[in-house]
Scaffold this motif. Structure first.
Motif, PDB file in Angstrom:
ATOM      1  N   GLY A  66     116.063  47.376 -48.358  1.00  0.00           N
ATOM      2  CA  GLY A  66     116.943  48.209 -49.169  1.00  0.00           C
ATOM      3  C   GLY A  66     116.281  48.583 -50.476  1.00  0.00           C
ATOM      4  O   GLY A  66     115.066  48.453 -50.637  1.00  0.00           O
ATOM      5  N   ALA A  67     117.100  49.040 -51.412  1.00  0.00           N
ATOM      6  CA  ALA A  67     116.588  49.489 -52.710  1.00  0.00           C
ATOM      7  C   ALA A  67     116.025  48.311 -53.507  1.00  0.00           C
ATOM      8  O   ALA A  67     116.671  47.270 -53.648  1.00  0.00           O
ATOM      9  CB  ALA A  67     117.697  50.165 -53.502  1.00  0.00           C
ATOM     10  N   LEU A  68     114.818  48.479 -54.027  1.00  0.00           N
ATOM     11  CA  LEU A  68     114.174  47.423 -54.797  1.00  0.00           C
ATOM     12  C   LEU A  68     114.828  47.303 -56.172  1.00  0.00           C
ATOM     13  O   LEU A  68     114.920  48.283 -56.911  1.00  0.00           O
ATOM     14  CB  LEU A  68     112.681  47.735 -54.948  1.00  0.00           C
ATOM     15  CG  LEU A  68     111.827  46.670 -55.627  1.00  0.00           C
ATOM     16  CD1 LEU A  68     111.801  45.381 -54.813  1.00  0.00           C
ATOM     17  CD2 LEU A  68     110.410  47.194 -55.825  1.00  0.00           C
ATOM     18  N   VAL A  69     115.294  46.092 -56.516  1.00  0.00           N
ATOM     19  CA  VAL A  69     115.936  45.872 -57.811  1.00  0.00           C
ATOM     20  C   VAL A  69     115.157  44.895 -58.693  1.00  0.00           C
ATOM     21  O   VAL A  69     115.394  44.843 -59.905  1.00  0.00           O
ATOM     22  CB  VAL A  69     117.406  45.417 -57.659  1.00  0.00           C
ATOM     23  CG1 VAL A  69     118.251  46.537 -57.068  1.00  0.00           C
ATOM     24  CG2 VAL A  69     117.530  44.144 -56.835  1.00  0.00           C
ATOM     25  N   ALA A  70     114.247  44.113 -58.104  1.00  0.00           N
ATOM     26  CA  ALA A  70     113.436  43.184 -58.904  1.00  0.00           C
ATOM     27  C   ALA A  70     112.136  42.879 -58.167  1.00  0.00           C
ATOM     28  O   ALA A  70     112.083  42.919 -56.936  1.00  0.00           O
ATOM     29  CB  ALA A  70     114.196  41.888 -59.173  1.00  0.00           C
ATOM     30  N   HIS A  71     111.098  42.590 -58.951  1.00  0.00           N
ATOM     31  CA  HIS A  71     109.783  42.291 -58.397  1.00  0.00           C
ATOM     32  C   HIS A  71     109.047  41.342 -59.333  1.00  0.00           C
ATOM     33  O   HIS A  71     109.241  41.373 -60.551  1.00  0.00           O
ATOM     34  CB  HIS A  71     108.943  43.566 -58.261  1.00  0.00           C
ATOM     35  CG  HIS A  71     107.502  43.281 -57.942  1.00  0.00           C
ATOM     36  ND1 HIS A  71     106.547  43.092 -58.933  1.00  0.00           N
ATOM     37  CD2 HIS A  71     106.858  43.131 -56.760  1.00  0.00           C
ATOM     38  CE1 HIS A  71     105.384  42.841 -58.358  1.00  0.00           C
ATOM     39  NE2 HIS A  71     105.535  42.870 -57.038  1.00  0.00           N
ATOM     40  N   GLY A  72     108.194  40.537 -58.762  1.00  0.00           N
ATOM     41  CA  GLY A  72     107.241  39.733 -59.518  1.00  0.00           C
ATOM     42  C   GLY A  72     106.116  39.346 -58.585  1.00  0.00           C
ATOM     43  O   GLY A  72     106.295  39.322 -57.362  1.00  0.00           O
ATOM     44  N   SER A  73     104.959  39.089 -59.134  1.00  0.00           N
ATOM     45  CA  SER A  73     103.853  38.619 -58.301  1.00  0.00           C
ATOM     46  C   SER A  73     103.167  37.449 -58.980  1.00  0.00           C
ATOM     47  O   SER A  73     103.271  37.257 -60.199  1.00  0.00           O
ATOM     48  CB  SER A  73     102.854  39.743 -57.997  1.00  0.00           C
ATOM     49  OG  SER A  73     102.230  40.208 -59.156  1.00  0.00           O
ATOM     50  N   VAL A  74     102.500  36.660 -58.170  1.00  0.00           N
ATOM     51  CA  VAL A  74     101.671  35.577 -58.681  1.00  0.00           C
ATOM     52  C   VAL A  74     100.304  35.745 -58.038  1.00  0.00           C
ATOM     53  O   VAL A  74     100.185  35.887 -56.824  1.00  0.00           O
ATOM     54  CB  VAL A  74     102.283  34.177 -58.445  1.00  0.00           C
ATOM     55  CG1 VAL A  74     102.467  33.868 -56.989  1.00  0.00           C
ATOM     56  CG2 VAL A  74     101.472  33.097 -59.121  1.00  0.00           C
ATOM     57  N   ILE A  75      99.286  35.805 -58.881  1.00  0.00           N
ATOM     58  CA  ILE A  75      97.921  35.969 -58.410  1.00  0.00           C
ATOM     59  C   ILE A  75      97.091  34.763 -58.827  1.00  0.00           C
ATOM     60  O   ILE A  75      97.440  34.054 -59.768  1.00  0.00           O
ATOM     61  CB  ILE A  75      97.292  37.271 -58.955  1.00  0.00           C
ATOM     62  CG1 ILE A  75      97.231  37.228 -60.478  1.00  0.00           C
ATOM     63  CG2 ILE A  75      98.049  38.490 -58.468  1.00  0.00           C
ATOM     64  CD1 ILE A  75      96.257  38.202 -61.062  1.00  0.00           C
ATOM     65  N   MET A  76      96.009  34.542 -58.121  1.00  0.00           N
ATOM     66  CA  MET A  76      95.109  33.449 -58.460  1.00  0.00           C
ATOM     67  C   MET A  76      94.182  33.902 -59.588  1.00  0.00           C
ATOM     68  O   MET A  76      93.645  34.991 -59.558  1.00  0.00           O
ATOM     69  CB  MET A  76      94.286  33.047 -57.244  1.00  0.00           C
ATOM     70  CG  MET A  76      93.574  31.705 -57.390  1.00  0.00           C
ATOM     71  SD  MET A  76      92.000  31.705 -58.249  1.00  0.00           S
ATOM     72  CE  MET A  76      90.969  32.629 -57.167  1.00  0.00           C
ATOM     73  N   ARG A  77      94.062  33.041 -60.592  1.00  0.00           N
ATOM     74  CA  ARG A  77      93.091  33.275 -61.662  1.00  0.00           C
ATOM     75  C   ARG A  77      92.316  31.987 -61.875  1.00  0.00           C
ATOM     76  O   ARG A  77      92.797  30.900 -61.579  1.00  0.00           O
ATOM     77  CB  ARG A  77      93.801  33.639 -62.980  1.00  0.00           C
ATOM     78  CG  ARG A  77      94.617  34.879 -62.843  1.00  0.00           C
ATOM     79  CD  ARG A  77      94.534  35.942 -63.833  1.00  0.00           C
ATOM     80  NE  ARG A  77      93.429  36.133 -64.703  1.00  0.00           N
ATOM     81  CZ  ARG A  77      93.567  36.587 -65.949  1.00  0.00           C
ATOM     82  NH1 ARG A  77      94.760  36.849 -66.439  1.00  0.00           N
ATOM     83  NH2 ARG A  77      92.512  36.801 -66.692  1.00  0.00           N
ATOM     84  N   ARG A  78      91.130  32.136 -62.427  1.00  0.00           N
ATOM     85  CA  ARG A  78      90.333  30.978 -62.827  1.00  0.00           C
ATOM     86  C   ARG A  78      90.415  30.857 -64.344  1.00  0.00           C
ATOM     87  O   ARG A  78      90.272  31.845 -65.066  1.00  0.00           O
ATOM     88  CB  ARG A  78      88.869  31.147 -62.424  1.00  0.00           C
ATOM     89  CG  ARG A  78      88.606  30.916 -60.981  1.00  0.00           C
ATOM     90  CD  ARG A  78      88.571  29.437 -60.675  1.00  0.00           C
ATOM     91  NE  ARG A  78      88.339  29.215 -59.254  1.00  0.00           N
ATOM     92  CZ  ARG A  78      88.409  28.038 -58.708  1.00  0.00           C
ATOM     93  NH1 ARG A  78      88.661  26.972 -59.417  1.00  0.00           N
ATOM     94  NH2 ARG A  78      88.212  27.905 -57.418  1.00  0.00           N
ATOM     95  N   VAL A  79      90.644  29.626 -64.799  1.00  0.00           N
ATOM     96  CA  VAL A  79      90.567  29.322 -66.226  1.00  0.00           C
ATOM     97  C   VAL A  79      89.692  28.090 -66.382  1.00  0.00           C
ATOM     98  O   VAL A  79      89.615  27.242 -65.487  1.00  0.00           O
ATOM     99  CB  VAL A  79      91.958  29.076 -66.879  1.00  0.00           C
ATOM    100  CG1 VAL A  79      92.830  30.301 -66.810  1.00  0.00           C
ATOM    101  CG2 VAL A  79      92.655  27.886 -66.280  1.00  0.00           C
TER     102      VAL A  79
END
Length: 190
Positions: A66-79
């Motif tokens: 359906g209609a997108l109302v929220a989004h978030g992503s998590v990506i891998m990073r190096r620290v």
């Protein structure tokens, strides 16, 4: 209206999903979401919250709910910190459609993103806007109290402006020991 939550890797998103996410982010950030920001959003796990008027969470053939109302992503990073490299989950592009804000959708998206972080990474990190900081604090994210750097092409670069907006979740190292140095990327490093 009913809502469905989908958690997918970037490689599983359809062209329609990607277009809907890009449109939501453009609108949610008042047009201030450029190509580099988009690039930072991709390559990890996405949480999509969609609403459907008919109560169906299955949606169309392309997997859309359906209609997108929220989004978030998590990506891998190096620290790096204190001579050690960490693989962390970095939250990107958390946004809620303007007419659906203050209804708990950001928290629901963060629930799913935090589960990914806890199960897959040494700890989590993100750079919070002034508006978003209260949400993250309420969820147990802690402001990093040390130096923030990026590992640039010519060596470490300090980011003092990020030192009051970088939050961590989970068993992160001690900020007093040494800076938290993020991998370099085009655009905003954090």
């Amino acid at each position: 209206m009913t809502e469905s939550i989908r958690t997918l890797h970037t490689s599983q998103l359809t062209p329609a999903d990607l277009a809907a996410i890009r449109s939501l982010l453009h609108d949610a950030f008042d047009g201030d979401f450029g190509e580099e920001d988009w690039d930072h959003t991709l390559g990890g796990m996405h949480v999509l919250i969609q609403e459907s008027e008919n109560g169906s969470a299955k949606g169309s053939e392309n997997g859309s709910g359906g209609a997108l109302v929220a989004h978030g992503s998590v990506i891998m990073r190096r620290v790096t910190h204190g001579g050690r490299s960490y693989r962390i989950g970095y939250v990107e592009a958390l946004a809620v459609r303007a007419d659906r804000r203050r209804q708990g959708l950001g928290g629901r998206a963060m629930d799913a993103l935090e589960q990914i972080i806890v199960r897959s990474y040494a700890f989590g990190a993100l750079s919070a806007s002034d508006e978003g900081a209260a949400l993250y604090r309420s969820r147990g994210w802690r402001l990093w109290r040390g130096r923030i750097e990026g590992l640039g092409p010519d060596g470490p670069v300090r980011f003092p402006d990020e030192e009051d907006s970088t939050f961590v979740l989970g068993p992160s190292p001690d900020p007093a020991d040494s800076p938290l140095a993020f991998d370099w990327r085009d655009g905003d490093v954090l």
